[in-house]
Motif scaffolding. Structure first.
Motif, PDB file in Angstrom:
ATOM      1  N   ASN A 121       0.837  -1.214   0.000  1.00  0.00           N
ATOM      2  CA  ASN A 121       0.000   0.000   0.000  1.00  0.00           C
ATOM      3  C   ASN A 121       0.863   1.251   0.000  1.00  0.00           C
ATOM      4  OD1 ASN A 121      -2.613  -0.771  -0.189  1.00  0.00           O
ATOM      5  ND2 ASN A 121      -2.937  -0.968   2.012  1.00  0.00           N
ATOM      6  N   ALA A 122       1.902   1.236   0.850  1.00  0.00           N
ATOM      7  CA  ALA A 122       2.773   2.405   0.944  1.00  0.00           C
ATOM      8  C   ALA A 122       3.427   2.661  -0.418  1.00  0.00           C
ATOM      9  CB  ALA A 122       3.823   2.177   2.026  1.00  0.00           C
ATOM     10  N   ALA A 123       3.863   1.571  -1.060  1.00  0.00           N
ATOM     11  CA  ALA A 123       4.506   1.716  -2.362  1.00  0.00           C
ATOM     12  C   ALA A 123       3.522   2.279  -3.393  1.00  0.00           C
ATOM     13  CB  ALA A 123       5.041   0.363  -2.826  1.00  0.00           C
ATOM     14  N   LYS A 124       2.267   1.845  -3.318  1.00  0.00           N
ATOM     15  CA  LYS A 124       1.264   2.272  -4.296  1.00  0.00           C
ATOM     16  C   LYS A 124       0.825   3.710  -4.077  1.00  0.00           C
ATOM     17  CE  LYS A 124      -1.076  -2.084  -5.151  1.00  0.00           C
ATOM     18  NZ  LYS A 124      -2.171  -2.864  -4.587  1.00  0.00           N
ATOM     19  N   TYR A 125       0.587   4.051  -2.803  1.00  0.00           N
ATOM     20  CA  TYR A 125      -0.091   5.325  -2.543  1.00  0.00           C
ATOM     21  C   TYR A 125       0.845   6.437  -2.078  1.00  0.00           C
ATOM     22  CZ  TYR A 125      -4.168   2.384  -3.005  1.00  0.00           C
ATOM     23  OH  TYR A 125      -5.102   1.530  -3.495  1.00  0.00           O
ATOM     24  N   ALA A 126       2.063   6.057  -1.670  1.00  0.00           N
ATOM     25  CA  ALA A 126       2.966   7.107  -1.197  1.00  0.00           C
ATOM     26  C   ALA A 126       4.338   6.998  -1.857  1.00  0.00           C
ATOM     27  CB  ALA A 126       3.080   7.047   0.322  1.00  0.00           C
ATOM     28  N   PRO A 127       4.395   6.823  -3.176  1.00  0.00           N
ATOM     29  CA  PRO A 127       5.713   6.710  -3.803  1.00  0.00           C
ATOM     30  C   PRO A 127       6.477   8.029  -3.632  1.00  0.00           C
ATOM     31  CG  PRO A 127       4.007   6.942  -5.492  1.00  0.00           C
ATOM     32  CD  PRO A 127       3.300   6.831  -4.178  1.00  0.00           C
ATOM     33  N   GLY A 128       7.802   7.894  -3.473  1.00  0.00           N
ATOM     34  CA  GLY A 128       8.621   9.101  -3.350  1.00  0.00           C
ATOM     35  C   GLY A 128       8.708   9.632  -1.932  1.00  0.00           C
ATOM     36  N   HIS A 129       8.112   8.883  -0.988  1.00  0.00           N
ATOM     37  CA  HIS A 129       8.170   9.363   0.408  1.00  0.00           C
ATOM     38  C   HIS A 129       8.724   8.258   1.308  1.00  0.00           C
ATOM     39  CE1 HIS A 129       5.758  12.865  -0.614  1.00  0.00           C
ATOM     40  NE2 HIS A 129       4.959  12.042  -1.291  1.00  0.00           N
ATOM     41  N   ALA A 130       9.386   8.683   2.379  1.00  0.00           N
ATOM     42  CA  ALA A 130       9.957   7.713   3.316  1.00  0.00           C
ATOM     43  C   ALA A 130       8.846   6.933   4.019  1.00  0.00           C
ATOM     44  CB  ALA A 130      10.808   8.445   4.351  1.00  0.00           C
ATOM     45  N   VAL A 131       9.188   5.684   4.381  1.00  0.00           N
ATOM     46  CA  VAL A 131       8.250   4.845   5.122  1.00  0.00           C
ATOM     47  C   VAL A 131       8.920   4.472   6.443  1.00  0.00           C
ATOM     48  CG1 VAL A 131       7.068   2.617   5.160  1.00  0.00           C
ATOM     49  CG2 VAL A 131       7.172   3.924   3.040  1.00  0.00           C
ATOM     50  N   GLU A 132       8.200   4.660   7.553  1.00  0.00           N
ATOM     51  CA  GLU A 132       8.769   4.324   8.862  1.00  0.00           C
ATOM     52  C   GLU A 132       8.006   3.153   9.461  1.00  0.00           C
ATOM     53  OE1 GLU A 132       8.032   8.243  10.070  1.00  0.00           O
ATOM     54  OE2 GLU A 132       9.541   8.809   8.575  1.00  0.00           O
ATOM     55  N   VAL A 133       8.825   2.161   9.926  1.00  0.00           N
ATOM     56  CA  VAL A 133       8.229   0.954  10.499  1.00  0.00           C
ATOM     57  C   VAL A 133       8.724   0.819  11.933  1.00  0.00           C
ATOM     58  CG1 VAL A 133       8.058  -1.546  10.308  1.00  0.00           C
ATOM     59  CG2 VAL A 133       8.232  -0.166   8.244  1.00  0.00           C
TER      60      VAL A 133
END
Lengths: 128, 539
Positions: B436-448
């Motif tokens: 989902n993060a890859a689909k809807y927030a490309p170009g932004h950092a993801v924090e887990v």
């Protein structure tokens, strides 16, 4: 040599089409979505044909067609729409795009369509 | 018989013999009156036809007998006959109505007039008696009086109807208990008043009472349902019937007025009307509910159709390159002319074909999962698992694909978190969230992050994408719900639906915190000790 721009987000499909057209004696350029294609076309419009997928992220095929319609120079380049959705054929027929290829693509039909489209030029789609 | 010197009391002129004879004959033949003469001692001296008819004695039987024979024992005991003669002798005349006895012993009600007869010197020489039988008249009169009385009592006693008479001018002349009860006026207060007293102000202004009497006079009867006013000023809804009363000559002698209180009926009508309205409201509400249910169903059907359309698109995509590659190989294969695809082409094609077959198979597996979830046949193999390792591996796996769409991954994982999970299923959840993060927030950092709060493991994945508006947040875990509508993002719209099903299958919760413009955070809270959790849940 005729130049064809392939606008398709699926890597394997794009690559397969590119390989097929290259084998058939065309020169191909690839774009991963409508947005990338529009950017490319800003710099380089020397294409004889556009192959356009409909379902793509960022700028999809439908949006690409709408933007193309507002640009006479871009409208002058004929297009073939490719979609798995038969409904898209009717939808884009309404938009007077008469060339439509249903996925999964049949190789012979596809090559025939590309050839015809290139021969006819854009005379059948100038109504855009 | 009686001599010609006798003078009847009151007569001023002496009667001649001739005239006397005529009179005597006339008297003798009178049938409706007993007319006879007594001597001064009360002995019957004459008798006529009427006397014989009324009292039953013949002349021969009675003449010479004392007149007390005609009296009842009671009267005789109290010397009533003697008293009668004494009064008549003193004042000249005695009249009474009383019981008399016939020869056969039966009694009759009689009007009796006893008149004194005197000689020229004024000495009483006898009495003339005229007796009339009143029995029949009396019975009729009594009956009439009784029935009138009964009727009056009946009318008086009626409690549910106001019944009263009004004179031709509308003035009240009688009043019953019902009238008192209904209108609140006593008979003293009502009798003598004009009956428009009970009319509302607006009716008094238009002299409606007069109009009603005129109507009753014209047609004999006037009936209406209308408001009337009680003495305390309150209104009641009444049925009123006014009937014209005429005498034998047809002259109007008054009107009867019968008034019935319909307030209760009106109230029950009102209740019925309200019940009807309530029913209508319910039907309306139900209709709205049904139409909502219908549009929800339609929306669900549309979502399903969209899903099928997307699913078929998703299935066609791997098939497209698969078929193209196979056909391309086919076109380069000509056994008769000894033409074959190059090893490079073969290798590339095989690679694509295998990859797309895997993709198809994964898609089919995914669709099967959905069907299992829907049918409640999603099964879990819970095992004691190091969640920290599981999340770390998932992050490693997604690092490269996320980087490819411009999403650097930052992670903060607390080591050594052990829980009871179905490893592969839980990996699927984390995978769906990364996807989902890859689909809807490309170009932004993801924090887990993975941490622990009490008996729960807390897993968070935060992106810096467009975020999700509040109204859509509740729905995004629903089936077929895609975050961005339309065709711009491929995907079946089932990732979060399956993620929620799996998390809930682990007795955990998954939810979203998001604000448009500030990215989205998906949070999973998972009970670490599932057995203990289940034991506690049972208590």
């Amino acid at each position: 040599m005729k130049r064809i721009l392939i606008i398709e987000d699926d890597d394997d499909i794009r690559e397969a089409i590119s390989d097929l057209l290259t084998d058939s004696g065309y020169q191909t350029v690839e774009s991963v979505n409508g947005h990338a294609a529009l950017e490319l076309l800003e710099r380089d419009r020397s294409f004889d044909l556009l192959l356009l997928d409909i379902m793509m992220p960022v700028v999809d095929g439908g949006e690409f067609l709408r933007r193309r319609a507002h640009d006479p120079a871009l409208s002058a380049i004929p297009a073939i729409v490719m979609s798995a959705d038969g409904h898209a054929r009717r939808q884009h027929k309404l938009n007077r795009i008469d060339c439509f290829v249903k996925k999964p693509i049949d190789l012979q039909t596809f090559l025939g369509t590309v050839e015809t489209r290139l021969m006819k030029g854009f005379d059948s789609s100038t109504g855009e | 018989m009686i001599g010609n010197d006798v003078m009847l009391q009151h007569s001023c002129t002496p009667i001649t013999d001739n005239a006397f004879r005529l009179l005597a004959t006339a008297i003798a033949s009178v049938r409706d009156y007993a007319i006879f003469v007594l001597d001064a001692d009360g002995i019957v001296r004459t008798w006529n036809a009427g006397a014989q008819r009324i009292k039953g004695y013949s002349e021969a039987e009675i003449v010479g007998k004392h007149f007390s024979t005609f009296y009842t024992e009671d009267d005789i005991k109290r010397s009533h006959p003697q008293r009668e003669l004494r009064v008549a002798a003193e004042v000249g005349r005695f009249e009474e109505e009383g019981w008399r006895v016939r020869k056969d012993g039966t009694t009759f009600w009689a009007n009796v007039i006893t008149t004194r007869v005197s000689d020229a010197d004024g000495k009483v020489i006898g009495f003339a008696k005229v007796t009339r039988d009143l029995s029949e008249k009396r019975i009729v009169e009594e009956k009439l009086r009784d029935s009138e009385e009964r009727f009056r009592l009946m009318v008086d006693g009626v409690r549910d109807y106001a019944i009263f008479l009004i004179d031709p001018n509308g003035v009240i002349s009688t009043w019953n208990e019902g009238a008192e009860r209904l209108k609140g006026y006593s008979s003293k207060q009502a009798i003598g008043q004009h009956f428009s007293l009970f009319y509302p102000e607006e009716d008094r202004e238009t002299d409606k009472a007069r109009y009603e009497l005129d109507e009753a006079m014209l047609t004999g009867r006037y009936e209406e349902e209308a408001w009337r006013i009680r003495r305390d000023g309150t209104r009641f809804w009444a049925n009123i019937v006014i009937t014209a009363l005429r005498d034998k000559t047809g002259e109007i002698i008054g009107f009867s007025n019968v008034t019935r209180d319909l307030t209760e009926r009106r109230r029950s009508d009102e209740r019925l009307r309200r019940a009807n309205e309530e029913l209508e409201r319910r039907v309306e509400r139900r209709t709205v509910e049904l139409s909502q249910a219908k549009s929800e169903l339609e929306a669900a059907l549309q979502a399903r159709d969209e899903f099928l359309s997307i699913a078929s698109h998703e299935l066609q995509t791997p098939l497209t390159s698969l078929k193209l590659r196979v056909q391309m190989l086919g076109s380069k294969l000509d056994l008769e002319q000894g033409k074959y695809p190059s090893p490079k082409e073969l290798s590339k094609s095989i690679e694509t074909i295998v990859r797309q077959s895997d993709r198809l198979s994964a898609l089919i597996e995914y669709l099967l999962d959905i069907s299992r979830v829907q049918l409640g046949k999603f099964t879990y193999d819970f095992e004691t698992t190091d969640l920290s390792v599981l999340v770390r591996n998932a992050v490693d796996l997604w690092m490269e694909p996320l980087a490819a769409v411009g999403c650097p991954v930052r992670s903060q994982i607390e080591p050594g978190l052990i829980g009871e999970v179905d490893g592969p299923r839980f990996e699927q959840v984390i995978s769906n969230l990364f996807s989902n993060a890859a689909k809807y927030a490309p170009g932004h950092a993801v924090e887990v992050s993975l941490g622990r709060e009490g008996q729960e493991a807390i897993f968070k994945i935060h992106d810096h994408g467009p975020g999700i508006e509040r109204a859509r947040q509740d729905r995004i875990f629903d089936r077929y719900e895609r975050i961005i509508g339309g065709a711009s993002v491929s995907g079946l719209g089932l990732g979060l639906f399956i993620a929620r099903s799996i998390v809930e299958g682990h007795h955990g919760r998954i939810f979203l915190e998001s604000q448009p413009g500030f990215g989205s955070t998906f949070i999973i809270r998972l009970p670490l000790n599932l057995k203990r959790f289940e034991a506690e849940a049972k208590q």
